[in-house]
Design a protein around this motif. Sequence first.
Motif: not given
Length: 68
Positions: A42-54
């Motif tokens: 999941r953390l390889n997905s920039t979409r998921i990481v961006d959603a986490m960080l925002t």
Amino acid sequence: RCPYGVDFAAKDGQPVRALVMMAAPPHDRPTYLKVLAGIAARLNSTRIVDAMLTAPDAQGVIDAVVAT
């Protein structure tokens, strides 16, 4: 989340902004590795990481990771 990043000597030289911690009993290594592999995928997905960080709050971070 670490909004300002933490230096973990990453290969790309960038500070780490998302940390994941988990606890597991020592006798259940197969389950631990399966969960860890799922988190890493999941953390390889920039979409998921961006959603986490925002995300606005902790529940938003959880939702970003679990909702996909």
